[in-house]
Write an enzyme that holds these catalytic residues in place. Structure first.
Site, PDB file in Angstrom:
ATOM      1  N   LYS A 107      15.140 -10.477   0.893  1.00 16.50           N
ATOM      2  CA  LYS A 107      14.542 -11.678   1.483  1.00 16.50           C
ATOM      3  C   LYS A 107      15.513 -12.855   1.435  1.00 16.50           C
ATOM      4  O   LYS A 107      15.729 -13.522   2.440  1.00 16.50           O
ATOM      5  CB  LYS A 107      13.258 -12.068   0.755  1.00 16.50           C
ATOM      6  N   TRP A 155       2.015  -6.296  -6.204  1.00 15.72           N
ATOM      7  CA  TRP A 155       2.540  -5.614  -5.026  1.00 15.72           C
ATOM      8  C   TRP A 155       2.117  -4.146  -5.102  1.00 15.72           C
ATOM      9  O   TRP A 155       2.336  -3.505  -6.136  1.00 15.72           O
ATOM     10  CB  TRP A 155       4.071  -5.739  -5.036  1.00 15.72           C
ATOM     11  N   ASP A 167      10.266  -8.492 -11.909  1.00  9.58           N
ATOM     12  CA  ASP A 167      10.584  -8.177 -10.515  1.00  9.58           C
ATOM     13  C   ASP A 167      10.822  -9.520  -9.837  1.00  9.58           C
ATOM     14  O   ASP A 167       9.902 -10.325  -9.709  1.00  9.58           O
ATOM     15  CB  ASP A 167       9.392  -7.441  -9.887  1.00  9.58           C
TER      16      ASP A 167
HETATM   17  C1  LMR Z   1       5.836  -7.044   1.216  1.00 11.42           C
HETATM   18  O1  LMR Z   1       5.212  -7.177   0.161  1.00 11.42           O
HETATM   19  O2  LMR Z   1       5.309  -7.216   2.318  1.00 11.42           O
HETATM   20  C2  LMR Z   1       7.301  -6.717   1.164  1.00 11.42           C
HETATM   21  O3  LMR Z   1       7.727  -6.655  -0.149  1.00 11.42           O
HETATM   22  C3  LMR Z   1       7.654  -5.536   1.971  1.00 11.42           C
HETATM   23  C4  LMR Z   1       7.206  -4.247   1.368  1.00 11.42           C
HETATM   24  O4  LMR Z   1       8.068  -3.374   1.223  1.00 11.42           O
HETATM   25  O5  LMR Z   1       6.029  -4.081   1.056  1.00 11.42           O
END
Ligand code: LMR
Length: 394
Positions: free
Chosen positions: A243, A127, A208
């Site tokens: 979520k 992420w 996470d």
């Molecule tokens: C995502 O990966 O789209 C979500 O976790 C929202 C974000 O804050 O990036």
């Protein structure tokens, strides 16, 4: 003074949200930000959460501050949800945080304070806010290989080969389930091997977990987290309620720090409280209270779990439909991994140019690395996406 500022680094997910909103096409399809959508494209307030809101509203007599760690009932309910029978209150310090991101930020600051110079290892890819937060805090970071773009599966040999370089006291960040952005996840045996490796290396595991219940179910999705919690002396767990409770804008999350025998849990707790204090003082309460109200009432919990299961199954149905449609249109099994992936995302393996073509020519928005939010689809838009992908050059 502000004239000295330079434009901040762009966040590709946030940028994509703005681009999608600005696109006037009525038939545009949003597969960008990770937000669940029902077949009508709505992000509903979950039934149990709505009922909890009424109960909280009726029972609440004050909006006075709660405490630096947040509401103890929320922290306890989340520890039970995430850790199940692996929860040991004697070694768990926890604070409520503004969403899962708040938990990640507090975890990163704790790492910086307790182990300055330790390197944080992240999956490649991960992420984008993980490296962004670490960079902002000037924490040394590196990555381990994770995803095999040719098969769409975890490249476990490469992952383990890279993690062999972890030094004692380093930190390894893992996605508890539903890997973001790839959708490819570790098997139970692979989790066991990772747990052994981290134990041998003397590394700190940092998990996470933002999508519990979206992959294989609430219990199955917690397998890796619970295993590491049981097997390793120290573990950090950042959990999000955004979520799985659908309370995105309420910002409800929790950071748990599990300590080794001999560590004074109260000192760890005090450090977490102080990090909350210097960042935002008291964490937000409303979303957390909705979550604990749901988790602590048998009727609401059962209804929430049932609705979450429907959400999970609807995403699985879309995965199967998309994989089948692509198999038919491309006459190959090269997209079958979509059905094997779990969670909200799959990385399709398209080039940035192909992603741009889908956006320009078809109004289909996905993150530039070809991550799709499977919940952005419905039975009608799956064939549209499949046809657009099958028509791509190269
Ligand atoms: C995502 O990966 O789209 C979500 O976790 C929202 C974000 O804050 O990036």
């Amino acid at each position: 003074m502000f004239e000295t500022l330079t434009p901040p680094p762009a966040d590709k997910i946030i940028e994509l949200m703005a681009q999608f909103r600005a696109d006037p096409r009525e038939d545009k399809i949003d597969l960008g930000v990770g937000v669940y959508k029902d077949p009508e494209g709505r992000t509903p307030v979950m039934r149990a959460v709505r009922t909890a809101a009424t109960r909280v509203w009726e029972a609440e007599t004050t909006k006075a501050y709660v405490g630096l760690a947040g509401d103890a009932a929320f922290n306890a309910a989340m520890a039970k949800l995430v850790l199940g029978e692996a929860h040991d209150p004697a070694r768990t310090a926890s604070v409520a945080t503004p969403g899962g991101t708040g938990a990640i930020r507090i975890a990163a600051e704790l790492i910086r304070n307790t182990a300055p110079g330790a390197t944080v290892w992240m999956s490649d890819p991960t992420w984008p806010n993980h490296p962004a937060i670490l960079k902002y805090l000037d924490i040394p970071q590196t990555s381990y290989r994770y995803f095999d773009t040719t098969t769409g599966e975890v490249d476990f040999d490469a992952m383990m080969a890279d993690l062999a370089g972890v030094q004692r006291g380093d930190v390894v960040l893992l996605h508890g389930c539903c890997h973001n952005p790839t959708g490819a996840n570790l098997t139970a045996d692979q989790w066991l091997a990772v747990a052994d490796l981290l134990g041998d290396k003397g590394a700190l595991a940092w998990i996470d977990i933002a999508y519990q219940g979206f992959g294989d179910g609430l219990e199955a999705d917690a397998f890796g987290t619970r295993l590491l919690a049981k097997q390793l002396p120290e573990v950090l767990i950042a959990a999000s309620c955004s979520k799985n409770f659908g309370v995105y804008r309420e910002r409800a999350g929790v950071l748990m720090a599990l300590s080794a025998k001999g560590t004074d849990r109260d000192v760890v707790q005090g450090n977490l409280n102080t990090l909350n204090r210097v960042n935002y003082s008291f964490p937000p309460d409303h979303g957390a209270r909705l979550v604990s109200t749901v988790l602590d009432s048998d009727d609401l919990r059962a209804d929430w779990a049932a609705e979450l299961e429907d959400v999970r199954n609807s995403m699985l149905g879309l995965r199967t439909q998309l994989a089948e449609e692509l198999r038919r249109l491309t006459n190959s099994d090269c997209y079958d991994f979509i059905a094997r992936h779990r969670g909200m995302f799959s990385r399709l393996g398209l080039t940035p140019e192909q992603v741009a073509t889908l956006r320009k020519e078809h109004g289909i928005y996905m993150v530039g690395d070809s991550r799709i939010n499977i919940a952005g689809l419905n039975a009608q838009s799956v064939p549209v996406l499949a046809r657009a992908i099958a028509a791509l050059d190269g």
